[in-house]
Design a protein around this motif. Structure first.
Motif, PDB file in Angstrom:
ATOM      1  N   MET A 134       0.811  -1.221   0.000  1.00 42.93           N
ATOM      2  CA  MET A 134       0.000   0.000   0.000  1.00 42.93           C
ATOM      3  C   MET A 134       0.840   1.264   0.000  1.00 42.93           C
ATOM      4  SD  MET A 134      -3.408  -0.850   0.730  1.00 42.93           S
ATOM      5  CE  MET A 134      -3.931   0.477   1.772  1.00 42.93           C
ATOM      6  N   LEU A 138       0.493   4.572  -2.292  1.00 43.16           N
ATOM      7  CA  LEU A 138      -0.040   5.798  -1.689  1.00 43.16           C
ATOM      8  C   LEU A 138       0.879   6.969  -1.979  1.00 43.16           C
ATOM      9  CD1 LEU A 138      -2.637   5.789  -0.112  1.00 43.16           C
ATOM     10  CD2 LEU A 138      -1.307   5.967   1.982  1.00 43.16           C
TER      11      LEU A 138
ATOM     12  N   ARG B  20      -7.947   9.758  -9.499  1.00 47.42           N
ATOM     13  CA  ARG B  20      -7.481   9.604  -8.131  1.00 47.42           C
ATOM     14  C   ARG B  20      -8.463   8.778  -7.314  1.00 47.42           C
ATOM     15  NH1 ARG B  20      -5.830  15.661  -7.424  1.00 47.42           N
ATOM     16  NH2 ARG B  20      -4.020  15.475  -8.774  1.00 47.42           N
ATOM     17  N   ILE B  24      -7.845   5.343  -5.539  1.00 48.50           N
ATOM     18  CA  ILE B  24      -7.771   5.238  -4.083  1.00 48.50           C
ATOM     19  C   ILE B  24      -8.841   4.308  -3.529  1.00 48.50           C
ATOM     20  CG2 ILE B  24      -9.284   7.131  -3.323  1.00 48.50           C
ATOM     21  CD1 ILE B  24      -6.282   7.684  -1.770  1.00 48.50           C
ATOM     22  N   ILE B  25      -9.960   4.177  -4.253  1.00 48.88           N
ATOM     23  CA  ILE B  25     -11.035   3.340  -3.699  1.00 48.88           C
ATOM     24  C   ILE B  25     -10.605   1.865  -3.609  1.00 48.88           C
ATOM     25  CG2 ILE B  25     -13.347   2.435  -4.188  1.00 48.88           C
ATOM     26  CD1 ILE B  25     -14.027   5.362  -5.049  1.00 48.88           C
ATOM     27  N   LEU B  27      -7.624   0.737  -3.535  1.00 52.81           N
ATOM     28  CA  LEU B  27      -6.483   0.665  -2.615  1.00 52.81           C
ATOM     29  C   LEU B  27      -6.971   0.650  -1.176  1.00 52.81           C
ATOM     30  CD1 LEU B  27      -3.437   0.561  -2.897  1.00 52.81           C
ATOM     31  CD2 LEU B  27      -3.365   3.010  -2.509  1.00 52.81           C
ATOM     32  N   ALA B  28      -7.988   1.466  -0.921  1.00 51.05           N
ATOM     33  CA  ALA B  28      -8.525   1.510   0.441  1.00 51.05           C
ATOM     34  C   ALA B  28      -9.347   0.265   0.736  1.00 51.05           C
ATOM     35  CB  ALA B  28      -9.375   2.757   0.624  1.00 51.05           C
ATOM     36  N   ALA B  29      -9.925  -0.304  -0.335  1.00 45.83           N
ATOM     37  CA  ALA B  29     -10.789  -1.467  -0.118  1.00 45.83           C
ATOM     38  C   ALA B  29      -9.972  -2.702   0.270  1.00 45.83           C
ATOM     39  CB  ALA B  29     -11.601  -1.753  -1.369  1.00 45.83           C
ATOM     40  N   PRO B  31      -7.299  -3.275   2.302  1.00 52.25           N
ATOM     41  CA  PRO B  31      -7.167  -3.598   3.735  1.00 52.25           C
ATOM     42  C   PRO B  31      -8.493  -3.891   4.395  1.00 52.25           C
ATOM     43  CG  PRO B  31      -6.637  -1.297   3.314  1.00 52.25           C
ATOM     44  CD  PRO B  31      -6.753  -1.962   1.988  1.00 52.25           C
ATOM     45  N   VAL B  32      -9.568  -3.250   3.914  1.00 53.79           N
ATOM     46  CA  VAL B  32     -10.880  -3.508   4.511  1.00 53.79           C
ATOM     47  C   VAL B  32     -11.266  -4.974   4.279  1.00 53.79           C
ATOM     48  CG1 VAL B  32     -13.327  -2.939   4.410  1.00 53.79           C
ATOM     49  CG2 VAL B  32     -11.619  -1.123   4.267  1.00 53.79           C
ATOM     50  N   SER B  35      -8.950  -7.265   6.242  1.00 51.88           N
ATOM     51  CA  SER B  35      -9.001  -7.167   7.706  1.00 51.88           C
ATOM     52  C   SER B  35      -9.972  -8.190   8.271  1.00 51.88           C
ATOM     53  CB  SER B  35      -9.423  -5.771   8.130  1.00 51.88           C
ATOM     54  OG  SER B  35     -10.774  -5.577   7.766  1.00 51.88           O
TER      55      SER B  35
END
Lengths: 430, 219, 486
Positions: A134, A138, B20, B24-25, B27-29, B31-32, B35
Motif C-alpha cells: 500500500m 499511496l 485519483r 484510491i477506492i 487501494l482503500a478497499a 485492507p478492509v 481485515s
C-alpha cells in the motif's frame, strides 16, 4: 471449629485426588510408542534449540524504514530538488532493502501475496506485507513514483549502474512497454489461483542481493545490468509488473516532480535530458491550429477500447487450459491421466510420489477441475484488463494535449531527478 | 482563449480527480477486505515429516547452497542402535566411524558411544546438505527419528519456496511463523495445537495434518 | 604520498613485499588443515570385551496348573508344519465376522517383544522375556483357556534394543526347544516342563576373545529352532555355520565348519529338497548356504554363495522350485534368487534377479508365502508405489506383481504377519487390524476385517492351530476363534 477442620479435610482430600489424577493422566499421556533404550548411566536426551526467524518487531522496523525513505525521497524530489540526495537514498536503499534485507521484503512481489489473499479463503497476509504493497502506491498517488526513484532496491541498483544513455526508438519503447502489463496480469492470475509466484521466480537481482543464485538467474541479472549501463532501467521499463501500478497511480498524483523550479521558459534544453523519454514537450496551440475540442474527432476511436477488452477477454478465456498448466497439481493430473491412458509407468518424481501416496486419482482430478475452473473464471478478467490498458494507451494517441511548458509524463517519470541540471531557470528566492 | 484554457484545465482536473478516486477506492478497499481475515504473523516454510518421501530434491532445489534444509534427530524416538541404517551404508560390514562405512556423503552425522549397546547420533548442521539419504535409511525399518526440517536461521523465507515447487509429495508447506517447526518428538497435543492454528489453511498444498496423529504412524 | 615522493622506489618495494608474502602464503598454506579424516574409532567405543556372564539356562521352574483339555490344533514351529506358513488342518474358517469382530478366546500380557507362539497337543508355548525378573521365560499355556500351566526361566541380562523376545519355540511330542535373545538354547519336556538339556551357542561355538563370540547378531537372536527327526538344528555362525544336536542327549552330533565366517542372521533354517537331495538352507549374514540333511553326509556343506549378502537379513529363504531359492534382505536391500544346480558331485550356484525393494518382491521381516506358483507378501515401506500393499507375484517373475491390493488398501507399515489356510489368508497389520482374504489363483478378495488389538508393532508371526489364531503385539497376546460357526 470442628466443622472448619472437617471442611479442610475434605478440601485437602479433593486437592490430593486432583493431583493424583494429574499424575496418573500425565503418566498415561506418554505412551511408550517407541521402546526407548534402557540407559543406566543417567543419560539425558540432548535438547536441541531450533533457531527462529527474525523477530516480528523487525518487520515493523522495515515498514518504518520504508515510510521514512519514501518521505525523504519525496522531499528530495519535490522540495529540495537534489539529484545528489536521490542518489544517496538509492545507495541507502540498495544497502538496506537490497543487501541487508536481501531483496525480500519486496513491494514488487507483494502484489502476488495481495491477490492470493484476496482470492483464496485460506491465505492471510501479515500487516507488514500489506503495508509494503500500500505505502509505495499511496506515495505514488501523492508525489509520483518516488518509490521507483530511490527506495526500490531493484530500481536503485539500475539507477546506480546507468552510466550511458542510449535512446530507444519510440516504436520499440512503446511495444516493449506493453510487456509489464502482460506480466502483471499473468502474475495476478497465477497467484490468485494459487499456482505460482512468477514475479519472485523470475526476479533478476535477488541473486545479487543474496550473493547466491542459480546460474540462469545470474545470467539474466547480469545481462539486464549490462543492458542497463546503456539503456537505463531496463527492468523498470520493460518488465516490472509493480511499475504498471506505479504508473497508473502516479498519473493521478497530487504533486509531482517538476523539471523547472519555477516558470518554464520552453527553452528546450531539457528535451534530451531524460533517458526514459518521459519529458512531454511544451506544445501550445499554434496560431494556424484549429482546436475547438481536444477530443475533436477522436471519440469514435474510443470504440476500440471495449472491442479490444472483449477480444482479449475471449482470447484469454480460450487460453485458460494452457495457462492452468502453471499449477503443479494440474500438471500432475494431466501426467497421471496420460500415463494411465498410454500404460506408461510413472516418469516424473511427482507422479512416483503420487502413486506412493494415499491420494486417489479421483480426488486429484477433482482438484484439477477446481483449479482449471478458477483459471477459466480469472483469465477473461486478465484479458479485459489487458484490452482496456492497450485500448486506453492507443486512444491517448488521438488526444491533442495542450501544454505550455515542458513537464514530465507523470506515468512514466521515475522522479530520478536527472533533468534538474538541464533547466537553466533558477528558483526565485522569497 | 483564456476560457478555453480554463475549460481544458477544469476537464483535466476532473479526469485527475476521477482517476485519483478510481485509484484510491480499490487501494482503500484492500485492507478492509483483508481485515476480515484472522490476523497472522505470517508464514514460514517447513517440511511436514509425515509427507516427506526423502527424494533428495531438498538438497539441490533450495536457493541456498548448501540447502537450508537440514537433517535433525528426534532423540526421544531414536533407538540408539549400534547398527544404525541412517549412519551406516547398506552392505557395511563393520559398524565403525570409518568413511567407507558411513552413509552420509558429507560425514555430517557424528556418533558417540553412550553405553553398551547404545550410540548417540548427532547432526553437524554445518556439514549437512539435506540430501536425506540418512532419512531414508532410518525410515526403512528403523524408528524414523531422522527427519528433515527447514532451519529458519538459514531459510530466506522466499515468497515462493523453490523446494516447495519441486517437492513431489507436497511436503513443503507454509506453517505459522509462531510455530515454525514440525517436530517429530513433540507430543500429540503439541501437534494438535499446530493443526488448530492452521485454521487459516495455507494455499498451494492441502493441509492434511491429522490433528491427533500419533508418533507410531510417523515411523 | 610524501613518502612516495621522497623515494620513488617505495611503491615497487611495497608491491614486491605484498606479492612475495601472498605467494609464500599460497605455497605454504595448508588448504585442508580444517579437515579431519573419518577413521574408525571416532565414536569413543570402548575396547569391547567378551561378556563373561554366567547364565544357568533353565534354572528356575514354576508349575501353575495341571489339567489340559485337549483342543485340536497344531502349529509346532515357525512357519508351521510344512515350513510354508500354510495351515493344512481341515478346520473351516468363518468367512464373515460380526461387527464386534471374531470372538477372542483369551488374551494375556507379555514382556515387550516379538516372540510368536507354537502350538502342540493342546498347549501353547511362548518364549517370553520377563522384564521384572530379567529372564528368558518359556511359558506353557492351555490352548483352549489360555491358562498358564508352567514356566521355566533363567536370568539373562541384556538391554532393550527394539524389544526383548524374538523367537518361536519348536515343539514335538517329546521336546520343546527355544533359542533366547542371547542365543541360549534350552530343551525341556513339553508336558511337564522338565529341563532336558541346554546349550549356550555363544560359549560353545563363539570365537574366543570376540564380543558375543561373533554369534548373536545386532538386535539379538531372531533365529527359530528346528527339530528334524530328533535332531535339533541351529545355525550359530562363529566356529560352525550349522550344528546338529541330538535331542535326547543334548550332544552335538555334527558341525559344519564356517570358513567364510558367515554370521547368524534373523532368518531361520528352512529344510528344502533340491534335485532329490534334502538340505538345510540358511540365509546368513555374509552369504547363503546349503547343508546336507540326509543320512550319510549330514552336516556336510553342499554349497554356498557370498554373492547375496545384505547387512541385515530377517526374511527366511523360500524354495520356489526348479532349484531356485528366493532370498530377502532388509533395509531396502530387496531380494534375489539363488539358483542351485547339481553339477557332478557338487553344485553350481548363481544369484540371479537381484532387485531392490522398490523394484519387486521384498520383505523387511516376514517371509512370503508360496501357494500354487504364486508368492504372496505385504510389501514394505520402501517398495515405491506398491508399498504396504498385499502383493502377488508369479514365482517365475519376482519383479512385477500380478496383483496388488491397491493404494486404498495399505497395511500399517507393511511389516505385519500373514498366514494361510486353504484359500484364506489372514493378515495382521502393524496397528492390530486383522484382515481376512480369499485367495483365488493370483487375486485376493477381502472378506472381513476388524481391529482386534490397539497394537504397537504387531510384528510377531501368527500361529494358526485348529480354530484358533494366535497373534500378538509388543505386549499383548490374543487368541482368536476364527472357526466357522455351526
Amino acid at each position: 471449629m470442628k466443622n472448619k477442620f472437617q471442611r479442610y479435610i475434605s478440601y485437602t482430600a479433593v486437592i490430593i485426588m486432583l493431583i493424583w489424577h494429574a499424575v496418573l493422566s500425565a503418566q498415561q499421556q506418554q505412551p511408550q510408542r517407541f521402546p526407548r533404550p534402557e540407559f543406566e548411566g543417567g543419560y539425558v536426551f540432548p535438547e536441541r534449540q531450533y533457531p527462529d526467524q527474525r523477530g516480528p518487531i523487525w518487520e515493523y522496523v522495515d515498514v518504518a524504514v520504508l515510510v521514512i525513505a519514501l518521505s525523504i525521497t519525496s522531499w528530495m524530489v519535490i522540495k529540495k530538488r537534489s539529484r545528489k540526495g536521490i542518489l544517496l537514498m538509492s545507495v541507502f536503499s540498495l544497502a538496506y532493502f537490497g543487501f541487508y534485507r536481501q531483496g525480500c521484503i519486496c513491494a514488487i512481489g507483494s502484489v502476488q501475496n495481495i491477490s492470493l489473499a484476496l482470492f483464496s479463503k485460506d491465505y492471510a497476509i501479515p500487516l507488514s506485507v500489506l503495508m509494503f504493497f500500500m505505502v509505495p502506491l499511496l506515495f505514488a498517488l501523492l508525489f509520483g513514483r518516488v518509490f521507483c526513484a530511490s527506495v526500490c532496491p531493484m530500481g536503485a541498483i539500475q539507477e546506480l549502474t546507468g552510466f550511458r544513455q542510449v535512446r530507444v526508438p519510440v516504436w520499440l519503447n512503446s511495444t516493449l512497454s506493453a510487456i509489464p502489463f502482460v506480466y502483471l496480469g499473468l502474475a495476478v492470475l497465477f497467484s490468485a489461483t494459487g499456482s505460482d509466484f512468477i514475479i519472485c521466480r523470475y526476479d533478476p537481482f535477488v541473486g545479487i542481493f543474496r550473493r547466491e543464485a542459480p546460474y540462469t538467474m545470474v545470467i539474466f541479472g547480469s545481462l539486464l545490468l549490462i543492458t542497463g549501463i546503456f539503456v537505463n532501467r531496463p527492468y523498470c521499463r520493460y518488465l516490472c509488473p509493480h511499475g504498471v501500478l506505479q504508473r497508473i497511480f502516479s498519473s493521478f498524483s497530487v504533486r509531482h516532480l517538476k523539471i523547472s523550479p519555477d516558470e518554464c521558459k520552453s527553452c528546450r534544453l531539457c528535451e534530451s535530458g531524460c533517458p526514459y523519454d518521459a519529458i512531454l514537450r511544451s506544445d501550445a496551440v499554434r496560431e494556424d491550429e484549429q482546436v475547438s475540442k481536444p477530443f475533436n474527432g477522436s471519440l469514435p476511436y474510443l470504440l476500440i477500447v471495449p472491442v479490444l477488452a472483449a477480444g482479449l477477454g475471449i482470447l484469454m478465456y480460450n487460453l485458460s487450459p494452457v495457462l492452468s498448466g502453471a499449477s503443479a497439481d494440474v500438471r500432475l493430473a494431466r501426467e497421471i491421466k496420460l500415463e494411465r491412458d498410454k500404460g506408461i509407468k510413472a516418469t516424473s518424481k511427482a507422479a512416483t510420489a503420487f502413486l506412493e501416496s494415499g491420494k486417489t486419482e479421483d480426488s486429484l482430478y477433482a482438484e484439477e477441475a477446481r483449479i482449471t475452473g478458477r483459471f477459466r473464471k480469472g483469465a477473461p478478467w486478465v484479458g479485459i484488463f489487458l484490452g482496456l490498458s492497450l485500448g486506453i494507451g492507443l486512444f491517448r494517441f488521438t488526444i491533442r494535449n495542450i501544454r505550455t511548458e515542458y513537464e514530465p509524463d507523470r506515468g512514466r517519470c521515475y522522479s530520478c531527478g536527472k533533468c534538474f541540471k538541464f533547466c537553466p531557470v533558477k528558483a526565485k528566492t522569497q | 482563449m483564456e476560457s478555453k484554457e480554463d475549460k481544458f484545465s477544469t476537464r483535466r482536473e476532473f479526469v485527475k480527480t476521477a482517476g485519483r478516486l478510481a485509484a484510491i477506492i480499490p487501494l482503500a478497499a484492500i485492507p478492509v477486505v483483508l481485515s476480515k481475515k484472522e490476523k497472522v504473523r505470517g508464514y514460514v516454510w517447513q517440511i511436514d515429516p509425515m509427507k516427506c518421501t526423502a527424494c533428495e530434491q531438498c538438497r539441490t532445489n533450495c536457493i541456498m547452497t548448501p540447502s537450508a534444509v537440514k537433517c535433525t534427530n528426534a532423540n526421544p524416538m531414536c533407538g540408539y542402535c549400534d547398527f544404525c541404517p541412517g549412519y551406516l551404508r547398506q552392505g557395511a560390514k563393520k559398524y565403525s566411524t570409518a568413511a567407507e562405512d558411513q552413509l552420509c556423503p558429507t560425514g555430517a552425522i557424528t556418533r558417540r558411544f553412550v553405553e553398551e549397546p547404545y550410540f548417540e547420533y548427532t547432526i553437524d548442521e554445518k556439514l549437512c546438505d539435506g540430501c536425506s539419504k540418512c532419512v531414508k535409511g532410518c525410515g526403512d525399518f528403523g524408528n524414523g527419528s531422522l527427519y528433515l526440517q527447514i532451519m529458519h536461521n538459514l531459510c530466506q523465507n522466499c515468497n515462493q519456496c523453490a523446494i516447495a515447487r519441486k517437492c513431489p509429495s507436497d511436503a513443503v508447506i507454509r506453517v505459522p511463523a509462531s510455530r515454525p517447526y514440525i517436530r517429530k518428538d513433540e507430543g500429540a497435543e503439541n501437534r494438535a495445537k499446530v493443526a488448530r492454528m492452521m485454521k487459516v489453511r495455507p494455499p498451494f498444498h492441502k493441509w492434511d495434518f491429522p490433528p491427533d496423529i500419533e508418533l507410531s504412524q510417523s515411523c | 604520498m610524501a613518502l612516495f615522493k621522497k623515494n620513488p622506489s617505495t611503491p615497487v618495494i611495497l608491491a614486491a613485499v605484498v606479492f612475495t608474502s601472498a605467494f609464500l602464503y599460497w605455497i605454504f598454506a595448508d588448504p585442508v588443515r580444517g579437515l579431519a579424516a573419518r577413521v574408525p574409532g571416532m565414536d569413543n567405543r570402548p575396547p569391547q570385551k567378551p561378556v563373561s556372564d554366567s547364565v544357568f539356562i533353565g534354572e528356575n521352574f514354576e508349575a501353575l496348573g495341571r489339567e489340559v483339555i485337549a483342543a485340536p490344533g497344531d502349529w509346532p514351529r515357525f512357519r508351521g508344519t510344512g515350513f510354508d506358513n500354510i495351515s493344512t488342518e481341515n478346520v473351516p474358517v468363518a468367512e464373515t465376522w460380526d461387527t464386534t469382530g471374531p470372538p477372542v478366546a483369551w488374551r494375556l500380557s507379555l514382556g515387550e517383544g516379538y516372540a510368536g507362539a507354537a502350538v502342540h497337543n493342546g498347549r501353547v508355548y511362548v518364549l517370553d522375556y520377563n522384564e521384572k525378573r530379567k529372564a528368558d521365560m518359556l511359558r506353557c499355556f492351555s490352548l483352549d483357556s489360555g491358562r498358564e500351566l508352567w514356566r521355566r526361566w533363567y536370568t539373562v541380562q541384556f538391554k532393550r534394543n527394539h524389544g526383548y523376545s524374538r523367537t518361536i519355540p519348536a515343539v514335538t511330542d517329546k521336546y520343546v526347544i527355544t533359542i533366547g535373545p542371547r542365543s541360549h538354547v534350552m530343551c525341556a519336556d513339553p508336558q511337564s516342563g522338565a529341563l532336558l538339556w541346554t546349550l549356550d551357542l555363544e560359549k560353545v561355538f563363539g570365537i574366543p576373545g570376540t564380543v558375543k563370540g561373533k554369534i548373536t547378531p545386532e538386535f539379538y537372536c531372531g533365529q527359530c529352532p528346528l527339530i528334524d527327526n530328533g535332531v535339533a538344528v541351529f545355525a550359530p555362525g562363529g566356529k560352525a555355520i550349522m550344528v546338529g544336536v541330538d535331542c535326547s542327549s543334548g550332544k552335538v552330533i555334527w558341525e559344519t565348519p564356517n570358513p567364510d565366517s558367515l554370521r547368524m542372521s534373523h532368518a531361520s533354517i528352512i529344510p528344502m529338497t533340491i534335485g532329490g537331495k534334502k538340505m538345510y538352507v540358511y540365509s546368513a549374514i555374509g552369504g547363503v548356504c546349503g547343508v546336507s540333511a540326509e543320512d550319510g553326509d549330514t552336516g556336510r556343506l553342499l554349497w554356498k554363495t557370498t554373492e547375496w549378502s545384505p547387512s541385515i537379513v530377517v526374511g527366511s529363504p523360500v524354495y520356489i522350485g526348479n532349484g531356485d531359492i528366493a532370498v530377502f534382505g532388509s533395509y531396502g536391500a530387496g531380494g534375489a534368487v539363488v539358483r542351485v544346480k547339481a553339477a557332478g558331485t557338487g553344485y553350481d550356484i548363481s544369484v540371479v534377479g537381484k532387485h531392490k525393494s522398490s523394484e519387486g518382491l521384498a520383505s523387511e521381516q516376514q517371509t512370503p508365502i508360496l501357494k500354487n506358483d504364486y508368492l504372496w507378501c505385504v510389501l514394505p515401506e520402501n517398495a515405491g508405489a506398491n508399498k504396504k500393499q498385499l502383493a502377488c507375484f508369479r514365482k517365475s517373475d519376482l519383479m512385477s506383481p500380478v496383483w496388488t491390493s491397491g493404494k486404498e488398501n495399505r497395511f500399517g507399515k507393511g511389516m505385519g504377519p500373514f498366514i494361510m489356510r486353504d484359500d484364506k489368508l489372514f493378515l495382521l497389520d502393524d496397528d492390530g487390524n486383522l484382515y481376512l482374504f480369499r485367495i483365488e489363483r493370483s487375486t485376493a478378495t477381502l472378506l472381513a476385517s476388524h481391529r482386534v488389538l490397539d497394537a504397537i508393532e504387531a510384528w510377531a508371526p501368527m500361529a494358526l492351530a485348529g480354530k484358533y489364531l494366535i497373534l500378538r503385539d509388543q505386549r499383548n497376546m490374543l487368541c482368536i476363534d476364527i472357526g466357522k460357526k455351526n
